[in-house]
Design a protein around this motif. Sequence first.
Motif, PDB file in Angstrom:
ATOM      1  N   PHE A   1       0.827  -1.204   0.000  1.00 34.13           N
ATOM      2  CA  PHE A   1       0.000   0.000   0.000  1.00 34.13           C
ATOM      3  C   PHE A   1       0.860   1.253   0.000  1.00 34.13           C
ATOM      4  N   VAL A   2       0.423   2.246  -0.756  1.00 35.81           N
ATOM      5  CA  VAL A   2       0.880   3.615  -0.546  1.00 35.81           C
ATOM      6  C   VAL A   2       0.017   4.182   0.573  1.00 35.81           C
ATOM      7  N   VAL A   3       0.643   4.630   1.640  1.00 37.29           N
ATOM      8  CA  VAL A   3      -0.099   5.126   2.796  1.00 37.29           C
ATOM      9  C   VAL A   3      -0.072   6.653   2.798  1.00 37.29           C
ATOM     10  N   ALA A   4      -1.234   7.243   3.015  1.00 35.61           N
ATOM     11  CA  ALA A   4      -1.347   8.691   3.146  1.00 35.61           C
ATOM     12  C   ALA A   4      -2.114   8.998   4.420  1.00 35.61           C
ATOM     13  N   SER A   5      -1.508   9.798   5.287  1.00 40.22           N
ATOM     14  CA  SER A   5      -2.160  10.202   6.531  1.00 40.22           C
ATOM     15  C   SER A   5      -2.557  11.665   6.402  1.00 40.22           C
ATOM     16  N   VAL A   6      -3.858  11.936   6.490  1.00 37.63           N
ATOM     17  CA  VAL A   6      -4.382  13.284   6.252  1.00 37.63           C
ATOM     18  C   VAL A   6      -4.746  13.957   7.572  1.00 37.63           C
TER      19      VAL A   6
END
Length: 222
Positions: free
Chosen positions: A51-56
Amino acid sequence: MSAHPSLDPSVVRWSVPAHERGDRPVLLLLHGYGSDEHDLFGLVPSLPPAFVVASVRAPLAPPWPMPGASWYPIEGLDGRDPDAVTLAARALLSWIQDAVGEAPVGLLGFSQGGAVALQTLRAAPYAVSFAVVLAGYAAGGELPGDIVLAERRPPVFWGRGAADDVIPPALVDATAQWLPVHSELSGRVYPGLTHSISQDELDDVRAFLDARLGEMAAQATT
């Protein structure tokens, strides 16, 4: 509260730079009340590297002196407006459309972030592949997407602590009734766990996410 909250793309934390993302599946991390994009990013080493992880960062500021950000206002433990949760979900969907594009998207939310993850599924049933809800709940009321979800039944993992005294019992009970009707539910109640995340829970989340990757791989070959 702004009628149209929006997410700030400049504060998103990504696990890999833009040139390495391609069409890899994206997992979005949605933090809880009073936190920010740095909080759940510490989970990245425990998550599947595919997974490409993005924390917003959530779009609202909670009342002073509470630090961090919030997805929607909370007026006491019982003061959670489903319409405000929907506004947060729509802000997230707008960001997904701008920042992610056509890559498969899954959501992992803690507490408030878990409620927003489920509300995002309800607001746009085909925009998100699955949701992981940790110490979260399903907001009340009905949305048009609920009918679609009951037919589509996307995978949802719901984990919560048996000693969690933050989420009102009425919301826990309502979520326990709602999720099996609107999702392919898996999950667990963790003895002794408070409003937090344990290693046992992370292990279960990892197994759930690995299963989702397996499904995506199988779909790509058919």
